[in-house]
Motif scaffolding. Sequence first.
Motif, PDB file in Angstrom:
ATOM      1  N   GLU A 136     -46.006  -8.211  -4.674  1.00 20.84           N
ATOM      2  CA  GLU A 136     -44.946  -7.233  -4.408  1.00 20.84           C
ATOM      3  C   GLU A 136     -43.707  -7.920  -3.838  1.00 20.84           C
ATOM      4  O   GLU A 136     -43.802  -8.936  -3.139  1.00 20.84           O
ATOM      5  CB  GLU A 136     -45.442  -6.176  -3.410  1.00 20.84           C
ATOM      6  CG  GLU A 136     -46.577  -5.325  -3.932  1.00 20.84           C
ATOM      7  CD  GLU A 136     -46.144  -4.374  -5.025  1.00 20.84           C
ATOM      8  OE1 GLU A 136     -45.002  -3.889  -4.987  1.00 20.84           O
ATOM      9  OE2 GLU A 136     -46.962  -4.126  -5.931  1.00 20.84           O
ATOM     10  N   ARG A 137     -42.569  -7.352  -4.099  1.00 21.20           N
ATOM     11  CA  ARG A 137     -41.282  -7.897  -3.673  1.00 21.20           C
ATOM     12  C   ARG A 137     -41.218  -8.069  -2.152  1.00 21.20           C
ATOM     13  O   ARG A 137     -40.776  -9.102  -1.654  1.00 21.20           O
ATOM     14  CB  ARG A 137     -40.195  -6.956  -4.175  1.00 21.20           C
ATOM     15  CG  ARG A 137     -38.804  -7.358  -3.843  1.00 21.20           C
ATOM     16  CD  ARG A 137     -37.845  -6.303  -4.406  1.00 21.20           C
ATOM     17  NE  ARG A 137     -36.494  -6.608  -4.122  1.00 21.20           N
ATOM     18  CZ  ARG A 137     -35.752  -7.502  -4.754  1.00 21.20           C
ATOM     19  NH1 ARG A 137     -36.277  -8.175  -5.741  1.00 21.20           N
ATOM     20  NH2 ARG A 137     -34.515  -7.724  -4.412  1.00 21.20           N
ATOM     21  N   HIS A 138     -41.655  -7.049  -1.423  1.00 20.83           N
ATOM     22  CA  HIS A 138     -41.564  -7.129   0.041  1.00 20.83           C
ATOM     23  C   HIS A 138     -42.464  -8.254   0.597  1.00 20.83           C
ATOM     24  O   HIS A 138     -42.142  -8.869   1.602  1.00 20.83           O
ATOM     25  CB  HIS A 138     -41.904  -5.778   0.684  1.00 20.83           C
ATOM     26  CG  HIS A 138     -43.339  -5.370   0.544  1.00 20.83           C
ATOM     27  ND1 HIS A 138     -43.818  -4.758  -0.584  1.00 20.83           N
ATOM     28  CD2 HIS A 138     -44.394  -5.513   1.379  1.00 20.83           C
ATOM     29  CE1 HIS A 138     -45.108  -4.522  -0.439  1.00 20.83           C
ATOM     30  NE2 HIS A 138     -45.484  -4.969   0.737  1.00 20.83           N
ATOM     31  N   ALA A 175     -31.154 -11.304  -4.255  1.00 21.00           N
ATOM     32  CA  ALA A 175     -32.476 -10.812  -4.650  1.00 21.00           C
ATOM     33  C   ALA A 175     -32.300  -9.562  -5.499  1.00 21.00           C
ATOM     34  O   ALA A 175     -32.572  -8.456  -5.060  1.00 21.00           O
ATOM     35  CB  ALA A 175     -33.325 -10.518  -3.420  1.00 21.00           C
ATOM     36  N   PRO A 176     -31.826  -9.733  -6.734  1.00 18.41           N
ATOM     37  CA  PRO A 176     -31.587  -8.553  -7.573  1.00 18.41           C
ATOM     38  C   PRO A 176     -32.885  -7.799  -7.856  1.00 18.41           C
ATOM     39  O   PRO A 176     -33.951  -8.387  -7.967  1.00 18.41           O
ATOM     40  CB  PRO A 176     -30.997  -9.127  -8.860  1.00 18.41           C
ATOM     41  CG  PRO A 176     -31.230 -10.577  -8.812  1.00 18.41           C
ATOM     42  CD  PRO A 176     -31.553 -10.966  -7.405  1.00 18.41           C
ATOM     43  N   VAL A 177     -32.766  -6.503  -7.955  1.00 18.32           N
ATOM     44  CA  VAL A 177     -33.931  -5.656  -8.217  1.00 18.32           C
ATOM     45  C   VAL A 177     -34.340  -5.753  -9.687  1.00 18.32           C
ATOM     46  O   VAL A 177     -35.511  -5.643 -10.025  1.00 18.32           O
ATOM     47  CB  VAL A 177     -33.600  -4.189  -7.835  1.00 18.32           C
ATOM     48  CG1 VAL A 177     -34.757  -3.262  -8.166  1.00 18.32           C
ATOM     49  CG2 VAL A 177     -33.257  -4.104  -6.369  1.00 18.32           C
ATOM     50  N   ILE A 178     -33.396  -5.997 -10.573  1.00 22.44           N
ATOM     51  CA  ILE A 178     -33.673  -6.017 -12.009  1.00 22.44           C
ATOM     52  C   ILE A 178     -34.532  -7.213 -12.401  1.00 22.44           C
ATOM     53  O   ILE A 178     -35.416  -7.103 -13.226  1.00 22.44           O
ATOM     54  CB  ILE A 178     -32.351  -6.017 -12.802  1.00 22.44           C
ATOM     55  CG1 ILE A 178     -31.606  -4.711 -12.524  1.00 22.44           C
ATOM     56  CG2 ILE A 178     -32.601  -6.181 -14.277  1.00 22.44           C
ATOM     57  CD1 ILE A 178     -30.228  -4.659 -13.100  1.00 22.44           C
ATOM     58  N   THR A 179     -34.276  -8.363 -11.812  1.00 22.26           N
ATOM     59  CA  THR A 179     -35.065  -9.554 -12.142  1.00 22.26           C
ATOM     60  C   THR A 179     -35.906  -9.946 -10.931  1.00 22.26           C
ATOM     61  O   THR A 179     -35.648  -9.511  -9.816  1.00 22.26           O
ATOM     62  CB  THR A 179     -34.155 -10.751 -12.507  1.00 22.26           C
ATOM     63  OG1 THR A 179     -33.408 -11.117 -11.354  1.00 22.26           O
ATOM     64  CG2 THR A 179     -33.224 -10.418 -13.652  1.00 22.26           C
ATOM     65  N   ASP A 180     -36.881 -10.777 -11.150  1.00 22.91           N
ATOM     66  CA  ASP A 180     -37.738 -11.229 -10.055  1.00 22.91           C
ATOM     67  C   ASP A 180     -37.175 -12.467  -9.358  1.00 22.91           C
ATOM     68  O   ASP A 180     -37.666 -12.868  -8.312  1.00 22.91           O
ATOM     69  CB  ASP A 180     -39.141 -11.557 -10.590  1.00 22.91           C
ATOM     70  CG  ASP A 180     -39.892 -10.310 -11.000  1.00 22.91           C
ATOM     71  OD1 ASP A 180     -39.579  -9.225 -10.479  1.00 22.91           O
ATOM     72  OD2 ASP A 180     -40.795 -10.411 -11.843  1.00 22.91           O
ATOM     73  N   ILE A 190     -35.269 -14.837  -7.076  1.00 23.02           N
ATOM     74  CA  ILE A 190     -34.657 -14.709  -5.747  1.00 23.02           C
ATOM     75  C   ILE A 190     -33.978 -16.035  -5.421  1.00 23.02           C
ATOM     76  O   ILE A 190     -34.549 -17.104  -5.636  1.00 23.02           O
ATOM     77  CB  ILE A 190     -35.735 -14.378  -4.685  1.00 23.02           C
ATOM     78  CG1 ILE A 190     -36.402 -13.049  -5.014  1.00 23.02           C
ATOM     79  CG2 ILE A 190     -35.133 -14.372  -3.290  1.00 23.02           C
ATOM     80  CD1 ILE A 190     -37.611 -12.740  -4.174  1.00 23.02           C
TER      81      ILE A 190
END
Length: 196
Positions: A140-142, A158-163, A165
């Motif tokens: 998960e991102r968090h 840290a764009p939400v569209i791509t993974d 970071i």
Amino acid sequence: MDHDHQAVWEMIPWYLNGTLEDADQRRVAAHLNRCAACRAEVAEQRRLQAVIMDGTTADTHAAESWRTLQKHIRPGRDRRPILQRWASVWAAGAVAAACLAALVAMPVLRVAQGPNEFVTLTAPGDDAGELRILPAPGVERHEVLSVLEDFGLEVTEAPVITDLIRARPSASSPEEIAQALQDHPAIAFVTGGAAE
């Protein structure tokens, strides 16, 4: 219609022109002895065949047929209220105007977005010391952001569209942190960090 009746019905044209095999010819003839519907069809097709072979024209009542066709083509004046008739015209005009506005706005919006950049994981970075981090599948991102914080990294993008970071170490050597992150189970890939 039973199966035999249907099969004979479909063979009637070939029965009449004499192109059936002998067995099928006998089968149709036997069926005609007991089936009034097929006998009527044979009589109608013989009449049609005679007209075609004779070269005479069939009486079609062309004038009456033409009037009937015209009634179907032009059923009469549109009796809907005027507002209903014009609503579809206005709707079509609104759709056309919206499409035109979008077409005109596209170049303006594209310029406002800035340069079209595409950066791969292994491309040289703009910033020396910046790390590009790709989380492991299913993480998960968090969780990844928490790991990066534990390593003392400041997340710069840290764009939400791509993974992908982007992060920068606050104190330690980027190369050492990159190696330590690469060994962490939450991280799939790390690149950057060296002076480029």
